[in-house]
Design a protein around this motif. Structure first.
Motif, PDB file in Angstrom:
ATOM      1  N   GLU A   1      20.120 -10.034 -53.094  1.00  0.00           N
ATOM      2  CA  GLU A   1      18.716  -9.652 -53.239  1.00  0.00           C
ATOM      3  C   GLU A   1      18.407  -9.006 -54.583  1.00  0.00           C
ATOM      4  N   LEU A   2      19.444  -8.677 -55.352  1.00  0.00           N
ATOM      5  CA  LEU A   2      19.224  -8.097 -56.679  1.00  0.00           C
ATOM      6  C   LEU A   2      18.580  -9.158 -57.579  1.00  0.00           C
ATOM      7  N   THR A   3      17.382  -8.872 -58.050  1.00  0.00           N
ATOM      8  CA  THR A   3      16.678  -9.848 -58.897  1.00  0.00           C
ATOM      9  C   THR A   3      17.225  -9.853 -60.313  1.00  0.00           C
ATOM     10  N   ILE A   4      17.794  -8.726 -60.730  1.00  0.00           N
ATOM     11  CA  ILE A   4      18.366  -8.618 -62.069  1.00  0.00           C
ATOM     12  C   ILE A   4      19.849  -8.304 -61.948  1.00  0.00           C
ATOM     13  N   LYS A   5      20.693  -9.179 -62.528  1.00  0.00           N
ATOM     14  CA  LYS A   5      22.141  -8.941 -62.527  1.00  0.00           C
ATOM     15  C   LYS A   5      22.674  -9.183 -63.940  1.00  0.00           C
ATOM     16  N   LYS A   6      22.118  -8.414 -64.865  1.00  0.00           N
ATOM     17  CA  LYS A   6      22.510  -8.576 -66.273  1.00  0.00           C
ATOM     18  C   LYS A   6      23.674  -7.667 -66.655  1.00  0.00           C
ATOM     19  N   ASP A   7      23.921  -6.651 -65.840  1.00  0.00           N
ATOM     20  CA  ASP A   7      24.971  -5.684 -66.146  1.00  0.00           C
ATOM     21  C   ASP A   7      26.258  -6.041 -65.412  1.00  0.00           C
ATOM     22  N   VAL A   8      27.384  -5.880 -66.085  1.00  0.00           N
ATOM     23  CA  VAL A   8      28.678  -6.201 -65.489  1.00  0.00           C
ATOM     24  C   VAL A   8      28.957  -5.342 -64.251  1.00  0.00           C
ATOM     25  N   ILE A   9      28.345  -4.154 -64.175  1.00  0.00           N
ATOM     26  CA  ILE A   9      28.573  -3.241 -63.050  1.00  0.00           C
ATOM     27  C   ILE A   9      28.183  -3.883 -61.720  1.00  0.00           C
ATOM     28  N   SER A  10      27.067  -4.618 -61.724  1.00  0.00           N
ATOM     29  CA  SER A  10      26.610  -5.281 -60.493  1.00  0.00           C
ATOM     30  C   SER A  10      27.658  -6.258 -59.980  1.00  0.00           C
TER      31      SER A  10
ATOM     32  N   CYS B   1      27.243 -16.124 -67.853  1.00  0.00           N
ATOM     33  CA  CYS B   1      27.468 -15.602 -69.216  1.00  0.00           C
ATOM     34  C   CYS B   1      27.571 -14.075 -69.259  1.00  0.00           C
ATOM     35  N   ILE B   2      28.097 -13.481 -68.191  1.00  0.00           N
ATOM     36  CA  ILE B   2      28.366 -12.048 -68.162  1.00  0.00           C
ATOM     37  C   ILE B   2      29.833 -11.853 -68.526  1.00  0.00           C
ATOM     38  N   THR B   3      30.099 -11.056 -69.543  1.00  0.00           N
ATOM     39  CA  THR B   3      31.473 -10.843 -69.998  1.00  0.00           C
ATOM     40  C   THR B   3      32.193  -9.858 -69.087  1.00  0.00           C
ATOM     41  N   PRO B   4      33.310 -10.261 -68.494  1.00  0.00           N
ATOM     42  CA  PRO B   4      34.051  -9.349 -67.617  1.00  0.00           C
ATOM     43  C   PRO B   4      34.706  -8.224 -68.413  1.00  0.00           C
ATOM     44  N   ASP B   5      34.910  -7.083 -67.758  1.00  0.00           N
ATOM     45  CA  ASP B   5      35.595  -5.970 -68.412  1.00  0.00           C
ATOM     46  C   ASP B   5      36.873  -5.643 -67.645  1.00  0.00           C
ATOM     47  N   GLU B   6      37.495  -4.515 -67.977  1.00  0.00           N
ATOM     48  CA  GLU B   6      38.776  -4.165 -67.346  1.00  0.00           C
ATOM     49  C   GLU B   6      38.644  -3.931 -65.847  1.00  0.00           C
ATOM     50  N   VAL B   7      37.476  -3.445 -65.394  1.00  0.00           N
ATOM     51  CA  VAL B   7      37.258  -3.218 -63.951  1.00  0.00           C
ATOM     52  C   VAL B   7      37.163  -4.550 -63.215  1.00  0.00           C
ATOM     53  N   THR B   8      36.502  -5.520 -63.834  1.00  0.00           N
ATOM     54  CA  THR B   8      36.386  -6.863 -63.251  1.00  0.00           C
ATOM     55  C   THR B   8      37.767  -7.438 -62.965  1.00  0.00           C
ATOM     56  N   PHE B   9      38.622  -7.385 -63.980  1.00  0.00           N
ATOM     57  CA  PHE B   9      39.951  -7.976 -63.834  1.00  0.00           C
ATOM     58  C   PHE B   9      40.819  -7.204 -62.843  1.00  0.00           C
ATOM     59  N   LEU B  10      40.628  -5.897 -62.786  1.00  0.00           N
ATOM     60  CA  LEU B  10      41.371  -5.112 -61.793  1.00  0.00           C
ATOM     61  C   LEU B  10      40.985  -5.553 -60.379  1.00  0.00           C
ATOM     62  N   GLY B  11      39.692  -5.810 -60.165  1.00  0.00           N
ATOM     63  CA  GLY B  11      39.224  -6.290 -58.867  1.00  0.00           C
ATOM     64  C   GLY B  11      39.805  -7.640 -58.516  1.00  0.00           C
TER      65      GLY B  11
END
Length: 321
Positions: free
Chosen positions: A94-103, A131-141
């Motif tokens: 339902e999030l209309t905006i998912k531009k941040d890697v945190i989401s 086209c969202i660049t993953p960070d260290e938290v993404t890869f840990l997940g």
């Protein structure tokens, strides 16, 4: 001022006090802002208090903060940590905006921690397509998801992509996750070799994961090495002694197991008691091993004795069947 106090209590492991302050704040007709919502959702997640989280979600919806990406990400995180993955997915979609890697991280980690490895990797791929660049938290997940699912080859690939394609320097928890991935699924030799190749000094979490894997698979030699390193790093932590003692016992080395237990007593190293809790109605019931302070302790003990008796005479299995 209210948000600062709530945040302070949450950061200092007093989430129950933080939520009480939030209720007091609401009682004074003060409306929360984004920072308040993010903080109290974190407090709810830390307490696994789904009831509080849902109440906060309702106010978020009625105040329009459900359109805010950071608040939405915090909702996803709260629901996932409370085990309500279905609601986490619904909020994420339902999030209309998912531009941040945190989401994206909130959903990937949420799936990973709850054992939905395939869904975690699917969101990871959708993230790349967006086209969202993953960070260290993404890869840990993603690595956590692979570890829980036993996807050793895929995990090794993901680690390679993180380091060589995205240029992300692995942190201690990435290394620990890789050791868990290899060790948990029986690749103890490879796990040890992986540790030996790490350019930084392996931390306690890395050795603890190897020791835990050695305990599962009965590798006494590597377990001794891991325990020795762990004791050097955390000499007052009981877990390394207990795990190694259990490993000795499982291998039939009773003298070594008893000797290690005596060492713990001589050094006055206490094993931390286990703790669990369950929410009944709106009341959180906390249980600590050996503690008999619960007001319904006698009733609970009787119920447990009754269940134990049923299990022993197979009546419980017949009942479930």
């Amino acid at each position: 001022m209210w948000t600062a106090l709530i945040s302070g209590y949450t950061q200092n492991e007093c989430s129950d006090v933080a939520l009480n302050l939030y209720q007091e704040m609401r009682g004074n007709s003060i409306l929360p802002d984004q920072a308040t919502f993010v903080t109290v959702l974190r407090a709810s997640a830390l307490l696994s208090s789904l009831h509080d989280g849902r109440e906060i979600h309702s106010l978020i919806f009625h105040t329009g903060f459900d359109l805010d990406e950071l608040t939405g990400s915090s909702l996803v995180d709260m629901y996932a940590k409370c085990g309500d993955v279905k609601s986490a997915v619904q909020v994420f979609h339902e999030l209309t905006i998912k531009k941040d890697v945190i989401s994206w991280n909130s959903m990937i980690v949420g799936f990973a921690k709850n054992g939905y490895a395939e869904s975690a990797l699917k969101v990871f791929n959708e993230m790349a397509q967006s086209c969202i660049t993953p960070d260290e938290v993404t890869f840990l997940g993603v690595l956590t998801a692979c570890s829980h699912a036993g996807w050793v080859y895929e995990g090794l690939q993901v680690f390679h992509i993180m380091v060589n394609c995205y240029g992300i320097e692995p942190r201690g928890d990435h290394y620990a996750c890789m050791v868990d991935l290899l060790g948990r699924w029986g690749f103890l030799k490879e796990a040890e070799e992986f540790i030996d190749k790490i350019e930084v000094e392996p931390n306690a979490m890395i050795w603890a994961n190897l020791l835990g894997a050695c305990r599962i698979h009965g590798d006494e030699k590597r377990g001794q090495r891991a325990a020795k390193k762990l004791i050097e790093l955390e000499p007052r932590n009981s877990s390394s002694y207990v795990l190694l003692s259990n490993l000795y016992a499982a291998s039939g080395l009773w003298d070594e197991a008893r000797s290690l237990r005596r060492t713990m007593m001589q050094k006055d190293i206490q094993k931390m008691p286990g703790c669990s809790w369950i929410v009944v109605g709106q009341i959180t019931n906390l249980f600590v091993a050996g503690d008999k302070s619960h007001p319904s302790c006698d009733e609970i003990s009787l119920a447990l004795k009754h269940l134990t008796a049923l299990i022993k005479d197979n009546t419980f299995h017949d009942f479930l069947g």
